[in-house]
Design a protein around this motif. Structure first.
Motif, PDB file in Angstrom:
ATOM      1  N   CYS A  32      -5.447   9.252   2.226  1.00 52.61           N
ATOM      2  CA  CYS A  32      -5.735   8.541   0.984  1.00 52.61           C
ATOM      3  C   CYS A  32      -4.659   7.489   0.769  1.00 52.61           C
ATOM      4  O   CYS A  32      -3.473   7.774   0.852  1.00 52.61           O
ATOM      5  CB  CYS A  32      -5.773   9.541  -0.177  1.00 52.61           C
ATOM      6  SG  CYS A  32      -6.037   8.790  -1.784  1.00 52.61           S
ATOM      7  N   LEU A  33      -5.087   6.247   0.530  1.00 52.86           N
ATOM      8  CA  LEU A  33      -4.182   5.119   0.343  1.00 52.86           C
ATOM      9  C   LEU A  33      -4.456   4.463  -1.006  1.00 52.86           C
ATOM     10  O   LEU A  33      -5.604   4.421  -1.449  1.00 52.86           O
ATOM     11  CB  LEU A  33      -4.459   4.048   1.391  1.00 52.86           C
ATOM     12  CG  LEU A  33      -3.652   3.935   2.670  1.00 52.86           C
ATOM     13  CD1 LEU A  33      -4.228   2.782   3.496  1.00 52.86           C
ATOM     14  CD2 LEU A  33      -2.188   3.704   2.411  1.00 52.86           C
ATOM     15  N   VAL A  34      -3.386   3.937  -1.618  1.00 45.79           N
ATOM     16  CA  VAL A  34      -3.587   3.081  -2.787  1.00 45.79           C
ATOM     17  C   VAL A  34      -3.041   1.694  -2.461  1.00 45.79           C
ATOM     18  O   VAL A  34      -1.943   1.559  -1.930  1.00 45.79           O
ATOM     19  CB  VAL A  34      -2.916   3.661  -4.049  1.00 45.79           C
ATOM     20  CG1 VAL A  34      -2.848   2.612  -5.154  1.00 45.79           C
ATOM     21  CG2 VAL A  34      -3.694   4.870  -4.539  1.00 45.79           C
ATOM     22  N   THR A  35      -3.853   0.670  -2.741  1.00 48.87           N
ATOM     23  CA  THR A  35      -3.457  -0.704  -2.470  1.00 48.87           C
ATOM     24  C   THR A  35      -3.161  -1.424  -3.783  1.00 48.87           C
ATOM     25  O   THR A  35      -3.823  -1.184  -4.790  1.00 48.87           O
ATOM     26  CB  THR A  35      -4.611  -1.443  -1.748  1.00 48.87           C
ATOM     27  OG1 THR A  35      -5.837  -1.168  -2.434  1.00 48.87           O
ATOM     28  CG2 THR A  35      -4.733  -0.978  -0.303  1.00 48.87           C
ATOM     29  N   ALA A  36      -2.169  -2.322  -3.748  1.00 48.53           N
ATOM     30  CA  ALA A  36      -1.829  -3.146  -4.916  1.00 48.53           C
ATOM     31  C   ALA A  36      -2.147  -4.586  -4.550  1.00 48.53           C
ATOM     32  O   ALA A  36      -1.652  -5.091  -3.544  1.00 48.53           O
ATOM     33  CB  ALA A  36      -0.352  -3.002  -5.255  1.00 48.53           C
ATOM     34  N   SER A  37      -2.973  -5.239  -5.359  1.00 44.93           N
ATOM     35  CA  SER A  37      -3.461  -6.559  -4.951  1.00 44.93           C
ATOM     36  C   SER A  37      -3.217  -7.638  -5.999  1.00 44.93           C
ATOM     37  O   SER A  37      -3.185  -7.379  -7.204  1.00 44.93           O
ATOM     38  CB  SER A  37      -4.954  -6.472  -4.642  1.00 44.93           C
ATOM     39  OG  SER A  37      -5.523  -7.764  -4.523  1.00 44.93           O
TER      40      SER A  37
ATOM     41  N   ALA B 295       0.855  -1.178   0.000  1.00 45.34           N
ATOM     42  CA  ALA B 295       0.000   0.000   0.000  1.00 45.34           C
ATOM     43  C   ALA B 295       0.891   1.229   0.000  1.00 45.34           C
ATOM     44  O   ALA B 295       2.048   1.166   0.430  1.00 45.34           O
ATOM     45  CB  ALA B 295      -0.895   0.013   1.232  1.00 45.34           C
ATOM     46  N   THR B 296       0.367   2.336  -0.511  1.00 48.60           N
ATOM     47  CA  THR B 296       1.158   3.567  -0.508  1.00 48.60           C
ATOM     48  C   THR B 296       0.241   4.744  -0.185  1.00 48.60           C
ATOM     49  O   THR B 296      -0.939   4.736  -0.541  1.00 48.60           O
ATOM     50  CB  THR B 296       1.880   3.746  -1.867  1.00 48.60           C
ATOM     51  OG1 THR B 296       2.763   4.848  -1.779  1.00 48.60           O
ATOM     52  CG2 THR B 296       0.910   3.998  -2.999  1.00 48.60           C
ATOM     53  N   TRP B 297       0.789   5.737   0.518  1.00 47.51           N
ATOM     54  CA  TRP B 297       0.010   6.906   0.914  1.00 47.51           C
ATOM     55  C   TRP B 297       0.077   7.962  -0.169  1.00 47.51           C
ATOM     56  O   TRP B 297       1.151   8.224  -0.715  1.00 47.51           O
ATOM     57  CB  TRP B 297       0.574   7.504   2.203  1.00 47.51           C
ATOM     58  CG  TRP B 297       0.492   6.605   3.392  1.00 47.51           C
ATOM     59  CD1 TRP B 297       1.464   5.747   3.821  1.00 47.51           C
ATOM     60  CD2 TRP B 297      -0.600   6.473   4.313  1.00 47.51           C
ATOM     61  NE1 TRP B 297       1.036   5.087   4.954  1.00 47.51           N
ATOM     62  CE2 TRP B 297      -0.223   5.522   5.280  1.00 47.51           C
ATOM     63  CE3 TRP B 297      -1.856   7.078   4.407  1.00 47.51           C
ATOM     64  CZ2 TRP B 297      -1.061   5.152   6.327  1.00 47.51           C
ATOM     65  CZ3 TRP B 297      -2.687   6.702   5.457  1.00 47.51           C
ATOM     66  CH2 TRP B 297      -2.291   5.752   6.399  1.00 47.51           C
ATOM     67  N   LYS B 298      -1.047   8.601  -0.446  1.00 46.31           N
ATOM     68  CA  LYS B 298      -1.010   9.716  -1.397  1.00 46.31           C
ATOM     69  C   LYS B 298      -0.329  10.892  -0.720  1.00 46.31           C
ATOM     70  O   LYS B 298      -0.737  11.305   0.370  1.00 46.31           O
ATOM     71  CB  LYS B 298      -2.425  10.086  -1.833  1.00 46.31           C
ATOM     72  CG  LYS B 298      -2.406  11.130  -2.924  1.00 46.31           C
ATOM     73  CD  LYS B 298      -3.748  11.252  -3.643  1.00 46.31           C
ATOM     74  CE  LYS B 298      -3.568  12.038  -4.919  1.00 46.31           C
ATOM     75  NZ  LYS B 298      -4.372  13.230  -4.983  1.00 46.31           N
ATOM     76  N   PRO B 299       0.712  11.451  -1.383  1.00 41.37           N
ATOM     77  CA  PRO B 299       1.436  12.556  -0.765  1.00 41.37           C
ATOM     78  C   PRO B 299       0.788  13.891  -1.100  1.00 41.37           C
ATOM     79  O   PRO B 299      -0.130  13.958  -1.925  1.00 41.37           O
ATOM     80  CB  PRO B 299       2.811  12.460  -1.417  1.00 41.37           C
ATOM     81  CG  PRO B 299       2.508  11.957  -2.794  1.00 41.37           C
ATOM     82  CD  PRO B 299       1.296  11.050  -2.668  1.00 41.37           C
ATOM     83  N   ALA B 300       1.300  14.924  -0.465  1.00 45.01           N
ATOM     84  CA  ALA B 300       0.994  16.310  -0.849  1.00 45.01           C
ATOM     85  C   ALA B 300      -0.497  16.617  -0.869  1.00 45.01           C
ATOM     86  O   ALA B 300      -0.987  17.331  -1.728  1.00 45.01           O
ATOM     87  CB  ALA B 300       1.616  16.625  -2.226  1.00 45.01           C
TER      88      ALA B 300
END
Lengths: 419, 200
Positions: free
Chosen positions: A88-93, A73-78
């Protein structure tokens, strides 16, 4: 208080802090700290658990959107502060999708300093707002460009997709595919955007836009991608040297500029070949100065060709070889410049840079998760420390994530003198 | 299944009495491996090798962990007994009977100091273009991962020269992420479960 440069540190001691609760009881793949807030997102099974870095307890649960395991998962920056510090998070599945999630709770005024455990028990705190679909199979990693404007995803289908935010406002989640990069010959394991540093921005040379993406693959190579003046994303370099799958990569993002120079950030890569390598861009002004010598050094690509299309990246360091099996993760501290690594052998190693691109081992911990494999290690700021410890402990800690479902923070103590 | 559809329609098959067993060493009759390793199947629940609960103590005494891990050492025959009863996905015989799994091709490197135990299993597919090599390798890896304690690292490879695509198959079997993703594929897990039925 700034820690001394790592070249001065002789040795470090890692001590486990209380592990995050609750225990996940299943393989956990990775734990990614929020860029500014005291939160860390751990991917395990089909969900992400967000832990508080202040209390080491669960903050919220991101679940219900994926049919198969979430790999990272990664956090949306800025995110704009005006939006109330929304998360806001983006997950890779493994289900072939990347998912964009937004936290639904009312923003708290105290969010920046104190994160309280959410009362919501059923994992409904996060809303699955967009599924980014297109990859043929497992999505392994997602990464936001420093501005948050681009998102890169990568997959076992050998491709990297670049998505562009075309939403009218921050809350309007509308993403378009802007490029599909198909040059890898195997699974793409990880993608990472170069951070927005002065060194990066002084090097765009007018031929490319500022954003730079790197991808690591099962084909043993790393590729560097840039957007040219025509808006086409092109591969500007292939980094060859690893003798096994490149599990991942991380850019240098050290606040302390080395020697006052604004150099282009270096790239750290780690592999199934049990090595960690550091790659450096041969910058153009140096090339011009050294032009007369180039032939003698034996570069294999003629200068003319490289000038037109390619960037020249060379491996400038191989870190001391401690690991005996796949290195699944390595992390480059933004604050201290130290590197930590871990992997299949269950060992956590911390390295410090010495003069002239040399590296030495500062700490080693075996059986860091008992007999289990460790899938991830990351540096993150300490938010749990209340009192000053008079410089004996680093301001940062390490967090390791293992097959045992345990997410373990480690405090780092400096040992002065040699032993 | 039609014979013509098989990659190897006429494999050499050993009878059960020809397979290596403990009897040749000490005469003790072996029971099914599953009963012996039942307590190891769910390693996370309990067991002397689970050090996660003793983190605070082990940082002061690093050797303690090694002693805890040093339970009854496993030998090659026990590894063989775990994997040889796995059925071939094509033939109504086990990997032991088809000589896909062979005792001399199982190598255990015991823990030395701070290294982990490793088990290397080299498989000999029945023909050198066997398209099911990956599935067989996966079954062997999964069987051992479930049965062995977590301080074992398992490497499953095709025996050198035995398979046309050695490197490709070996790399795939060694890739933790690919193995994890494969095990979330229902169709593939059904095949694996079928192969394991003869292990009980």
């Amino acid at each position: 208080m700034a820690p001394p440069p790592s070249s001065v540190v002789e040795q470090l001691q890692l001590e486990p802090l209380p592990e995050f609760t609750p225990d996940l009881y299943t393989r956990a793949w990775s734990s990614v700290p929020h860029p500014t807030l005291p939160l860390i997102a751990t991917s395990h099974a089909t969900a992400v658990t967000v832990f508080s870095l202040t209390t080491f307890t669960k903050h919220s649960s991101v679940s219900g959107g994926h049919e198969r395991s979430v790999r990272s998962a990664t956090w949306k920056p800025a995110l704009p502060a005006a939006a109330g510090q929304q998360l806001c998070l983006v997950t890779a599945s493994f289900d072939g999708k990347a998912g964009l999630w937004r936290y639904k709770e009312e923003p708290s005024e105290h969010l920046a300093t104190e994160i309280t455990t959410s009362s919501d028990e059923d994992g409904e705190e996060w809303e699955f707002t967009v599924a980014l679909e297109g990859h043929e199979n497992e999505v392994k990693c997602a990464s936001f460009s420093p501005s948050g404007n681009f998102l890169a995803t990568c997959s076992r289908d050998k491709s990297v997709w670049i998505w562009e935010d075309v939403g009218a406002s921050e809350g309007d989640d509308d993403w378009e595919t802007t490029a599909i990069l198909n040059e890898h010959d195997g699974d793409v394991k990880a993608v990472a955007w170069c951070p927005d540093t002065p060194g990066r921005n002084s090097n765009s040379r007018g031929r490319y836009s500022a954003d730079v993406l790197a991808s690591a693959s099962y084909d043993n190579t790393v590729r560097i991608w840039r957007e040219d003046v025509d808006g086409e994303w092109v591969c500007v370099a292939v980094l060859e040297g690893h003798e096994g799958t490149v599990w991942g990569l991380e850019w240098e993002d050290n606040d302390k500029k080395r020697g006052g120079e604004q150099r282009f950030p270096r790239l750290l890569t780690y592999s199934a070949d049990a090595t960690i390598r550091i790659w450096t861009l041969q910058e153009e002004q140096e090339e011009q100065q050294d032009e007369g010598m180039k032939g003698a050094v034996g570069t294999f690509v003629p200068n003319v060709m490289r000038r037109g299309l390619k960037e020249d990246w060379i491996c400038t360091s191989v870190l001391p070889k401690i690991h005996t099996r796949d290195i699944y993760s390595a992390s480059w501290s933004r604050q201290s410049g130290m590197v930590a690594s871990t992997g299949s052998d269950g060992v956590v190693v911390v390295y410090g840079e010495t003069e002239g691109d040399g590296w030495k081992v500062l700490a080693t911990v075996e059986y860091a998760h008992g007999p289990y494999e460790i899938n991830h290690v990351t540096w993150c700021k300490r938010f749990d420390k209340k009192e000053s410890t008079e410089g004996e402990e680093e301001e940062e800690m390490l967090v390791t994530t293992g097959d045992d479902g345990i997410v373990r923070p480690w405090k780092i103590k400096r040992i002065s003198g040699t032993t | 299944m039609e014979k013509a559809a098989l990659d190897n329609a006429d494999p050499t098959i050993l009878s059960v009495s020809q397979l290596p067993s403990r009897r040749q060493k000490n005469g003790a009759a072996r029971h099914g491996p599953a009963s012996k390793y039942d307590h190891l199947i769910s390693p996370r629940q309990s067991g002397p090798w689970d050090l996660s609960s003793s983190v605070s103590s082990w940082s002061s005494d690093e050797d303690e962990g090694d002693e805890d891990l040093a339970i009854e050492p496993l030998d090659e025959q026990e590894i063989y007994d775990l994997i040889s009863p796995i059925s071939d996905p094509e033939h109504p015989h086990t990997l032991g009977q088809l000589s896909v799994v062979n005792l001399p091709d199982i190598h255990i490197t015991p823990s030395r100091g701070n290294t982990l135990n490793t088990v290397l299993v080299e498989l000999t597919p029945t023909v050198n273009h066997c398209s099911l090599a990956t599935v067989i390798g996966l079954a062997v890896r999964v069987r051992l991962e479930k049965a062995l304690p977590p301080n074992f690292r398992i490497d499953v490879r095709m025996k050198e020269g035995s398979h046309a695509q050695d490197d490709q198959v070996n790399k795939q079997l060694g890739d933790k992420e690919r193995v994890a993703a494969a095990l979330e594929n229902d169709q593939l897990t059904r095949v694996l479960n079928k192969m394991m039925e003869t292990c009980a």
